[in-house]
Design an enzyme around this catalytic site. Sequence first.
Site, PDB file in Angstrom:
ATOM      1  N   GLY A  81       9.559 -11.223  12.067  1.00  0.00           N
ATOM      2  CA  GLY A  81      11.042  -9.876  12.303  1.00  0.00           C
ATOM      3  C   GLY A  81       9.557  -9.320  13.580  1.00  0.00           C
ATOM      4  O   GLY A  81       8.533  -9.594  13.199  1.00  0.00           O
ATOM      5  N   ARG A  90      12.064   2.437   8.797  1.00  0.00           N
ATOM      6  CA  ARG A  90      12.503   0.809   9.029  1.00  0.00           C
ATOM      7  C   ARG A  90      13.995   0.728   9.340  1.00  0.00           C
ATOM      8  O   ARG A  90      14.193  -0.053   9.889  1.00  0.00           O
ATOM      9  CB  ARG A  90      12.356   1.185   7.846  1.00  0.00           C
ATOM     10  CG  ARG A  90      11.096   0.646   7.079  1.00  0.00           C
ATOM     11  CD  ARG A  90      11.240   0.440   5.140  1.00  0.00           C
ATOM     12  NE  ARG A  90      10.403   0.390   5.058  1.00  0.00           N
ATOM     13  CZ  ARG A  90       9.373   1.386   4.357  1.00  0.00           C
ATOM     14  NH1 ARG A  90      10.248   3.162   4.284  1.00  0.00           N
ATOM     15  NH2 ARG A  90       7.856   1.237   3.559  1.00  0.00           N
ATOM     16  N   ALA A 120      11.614 -10.460   3.074  1.00  0.00           N
ATOM     17  CA  ALA A 120      11.280  -9.055   3.092  1.00  0.00           C
ATOM     18  C   ALA A 120      10.783  -8.913   4.289  1.00  0.00           C
ATOM     19  O   ALA A 120      10.291  -7.439   4.203  1.00  0.00           O
ATOM     20  CB  ALA A 120       9.410  -9.502   2.780  1.00  0.00           C
ATOM     21  N   ASN A 122      11.603  -5.756   7.842  1.00  0.00           N
ATOM     22  CA  ASN A 122      12.837  -4.406   7.405  1.00  0.00           C
ATOM     23  C   ASN A 122      13.479  -4.670   8.197  1.00  0.00           C
ATOM     24  O   ASN A 122      13.591  -4.909   9.645  1.00  0.00           O
ATOM     25  CB  ASN A 122      11.441  -3.643   7.295  1.00  0.00           C
ATOM     26  CG  ASN A 122      10.875  -2.976   5.783  1.00  0.00           C
ATOM     27  OD1 ASN A 122      11.827  -3.310   5.218  1.00  0.00           O
ATOM     28  ND2 ASN A 122       9.315  -2.764   6.284  1.00  0.00           N
ATOM     29  N   ASP A 150       6.848  -0.292  -4.104  1.00  0.00           N
ATOM     30  CA  ASP A 150       6.461   0.778  -4.245  1.00  0.00           C
ATOM     31  C   ASP A 150       6.766   1.521  -5.481  1.00  0.00           C
ATOM     32  O   ASP A 150       5.904   2.607  -5.527  1.00  0.00           O
ATOM     33  CB  ASP A 150       8.339   1.979  -3.611  1.00  0.00           C
ATOM     34  CG  ASP A 150       8.622   1.352  -2.320  1.00  0.00           C
ATOM     35  OD1 ASP A 150       8.400   1.618  -1.311  1.00  0.00           O
ATOM     36  OD2 ASP A 150       9.167  -0.162  -2.473  1.00  0.00           O
ATOM     37  N   ALA A 152       4.723  -0.244  -7.519  1.00  0.00           N
ATOM     38  CA  ALA A 152       3.735  -0.949  -7.673  1.00  0.00           C
ATOM     39  C   ALA A 152       2.700   0.723  -7.323  1.00  0.00           C
ATOM     40  O   ALA A 152       1.904   0.867  -7.733  1.00  0.00           O
ATOM     41  CB  ALA A 152       2.858  -1.917  -7.267  1.00  0.00           C
ATOM     42  N   ARG A 153       3.173   0.868  -5.543  1.00  0.00           N
ATOM     43  CA  ARG A 153       2.409   2.418  -5.422  1.00  0.00           C
ATOM     44  C   ARG A 153       2.495   3.541  -6.528  1.00  0.00           C
ATOM     45  O   ARG A 153       1.297   4.145  -6.901  1.00  0.00           O
ATOM     46  CB  ARG A 153       2.571   2.276  -4.342  1.00  0.00           C
ATOM     47  CG  ARG A 153       2.686   1.805  -2.660  1.00  0.00           C
ATOM     48  CD  ARG A 153       3.699   2.081  -1.560  1.00  0.00           C
ATOM     49  NE  ARG A 153       3.172   1.244  -0.736  1.00  0.00           N
ATOM     50  CZ  ARG A 153       3.449   0.568   0.449  1.00  0.00           C
ATOM     51  NH1 ARG A 153       5.087   1.004   0.598  1.00  0.00           N
ATOM     52  NH2 ARG A 153       2.853   0.108   1.355  1.00  0.00           N
ATOM     53  N   HIS A 170       4.654   2.952 -17.205  1.00  0.00           N
ATOM     54  CA  HIS A 170       6.388   2.056 -17.042  1.00  0.00           C
ATOM     55  C   HIS A 170       7.028   3.762 -16.063  1.00  0.00           C
ATOM     56  O   HIS A 170       7.319   4.023 -16.370  1.00  0.00           O
ATOM     57  CB  HIS A 170       6.590   1.235 -18.208  1.00  0.00           C
ATOM     58  CG  HIS A 170       5.451   0.202 -18.271  1.00  0.00           C
ATOM     59  ND1 HIS A 170       5.394  -0.842 -18.460  1.00  0.00           N
ATOM     60  CD2 HIS A 170       4.329   0.769 -19.908  1.00  0.00           C
ATOM     61  CE1 HIS A 170       4.305  -0.864 -19.045  1.00  0.00           C
ATOM     62  NE2 HIS A 170       3.980   0.142 -19.875  1.00  0.00           N
ATOM     63  N   HIS A 177      14.531   1.098   0.184  1.00  0.00           N
ATOM     64  CA  HIS A 177      13.210   0.437   0.472  1.00  0.00           C
ATOM     65  C   HIS A 177      13.241   1.703   1.684  1.00  0.00           C
ATOM     66  O   HIS A 177      12.585   0.663   2.761  1.00  0.00           O
ATOM     67  CB  HIS A 177      12.939  -0.903   0.208  1.00  0.00           C
ATOM     68  CG  HIS A 177      11.357  -1.522   1.181  1.00  0.00           C
ATOM     69  ND1 HIS A 177      10.260  -0.811   0.358  1.00  0.00           N
ATOM     70  CD2 HIS A 177      11.327  -2.153   2.121  1.00  0.00           C
ATOM     71  CE1 HIS A 177       9.464  -0.677   1.005  1.00  0.00           C
ATOM     72  NE2 HIS A 177       9.580  -1.140   2.446  1.00  0.00           N
ATOM     73  N   THR A 232       0.877  -3.016   7.431  1.00  0.00           N
ATOM     74  CA  THR A 232       1.104  -2.996   5.808  1.00  0.00           C
ATOM     75  C   THR A 232       1.032  -4.642   5.567  1.00  0.00           C
ATOM     76  O   THR A 232       1.822  -5.205   5.736  1.00  0.00           O
ATOM     77  CB  THR A 232       1.603  -2.206   5.125  1.00  0.00           C
ATOM     78  OG1 THR A 232       2.697  -2.512   5.124  1.00  0.00           O
ATOM     79  CG2 THR A 232       2.149  -0.284   5.737  1.00  0.00           C
TER      80      THR A 232
END
Length: 315
Positions: A81, A90, A120, A122, A150, A152-153, A170, A177, A232
Amino acid sequence: MLKLSPKVCIVGCGNVGMRYAYSMMIGGVAREMVLVDYNKNKAEGEAMDLTHGAPFVSPIKIYAGDYKDSANSDLVVITAGRGQKQGETRIDLIKGNAEIFKTIIPEIVKYSPKAIILVATNPVDILSYITYKISGKPSREIIGSGTVLDTARFRYLISKELNVDSRNIHASIFGEHGDSEFPMWSKAVVGDIFFRDYFETQNKEKGEQKLKEIFEDVRDSAYEIIEKKGETSYGIGLSLTKISKAILKDQNSVLPVSSLLEDYYGINDVYLSVPAIVHKNGIRQVMKIDFDKEELKALQNSAAKIKEVIKASGF
């Protein structure tokens, strides 16, 4: 051609696709990977480069090909893409990438009708929905990468603030997204302690303002990375590998992937990220959890924004 299991097809050999391929290779997740790209020379070069690392990893067959070569894949990951440019949201990407998907999806379904499709590209929630509509496949077999990165960040930034191992955090980001995503502070846990309780005892003077800053850093980090380096890819490559492991190894992992929501607090017919159990057949179950009042409002707002764009795009 004899198929090695599990077989993964990667559509799109840009930075995201290749970071993912490399992560999958060194992690020993797949036995066979075929790279498909409109630029065949690029795909061939990437395959050659990766295969030269074969002596350092578990046995794997990697090669470039077309959709016919991807036949009978267990998992197809779409990273193809137009990329997000500086200053774009996005959502700005939707028109061009929707047209690309209209050519990609029928080929995938033709040659790998039983494959799980992981999107994956966007805007991932909208393109996952478009993939679901074009493919005619059950919604459980179409998964978006959603807010796994997001999240994980989010966990990393919390761990950095508290000086705690990020694996003991957690906490999750849900919804789109994108700009309307939101943090679920009400269920965030540090070890076995609710985050708000832990944070208040350690950071009384910082309070709610610091929580807001942490989330804003998560939400805006992609824009900052794009501004600094143009794209990214490392984080999303690892995130896609995490989801792929859950599928290919039948792990029944709980992940905030983008999945079709139906009868979910009044939300219907839209892809968004909430906790879902992911296994060999895709989405085993979308989990319904107790949001607080503000979180539920944020989820419903996120759904409304996505549905508005879907309607405008003709799907």
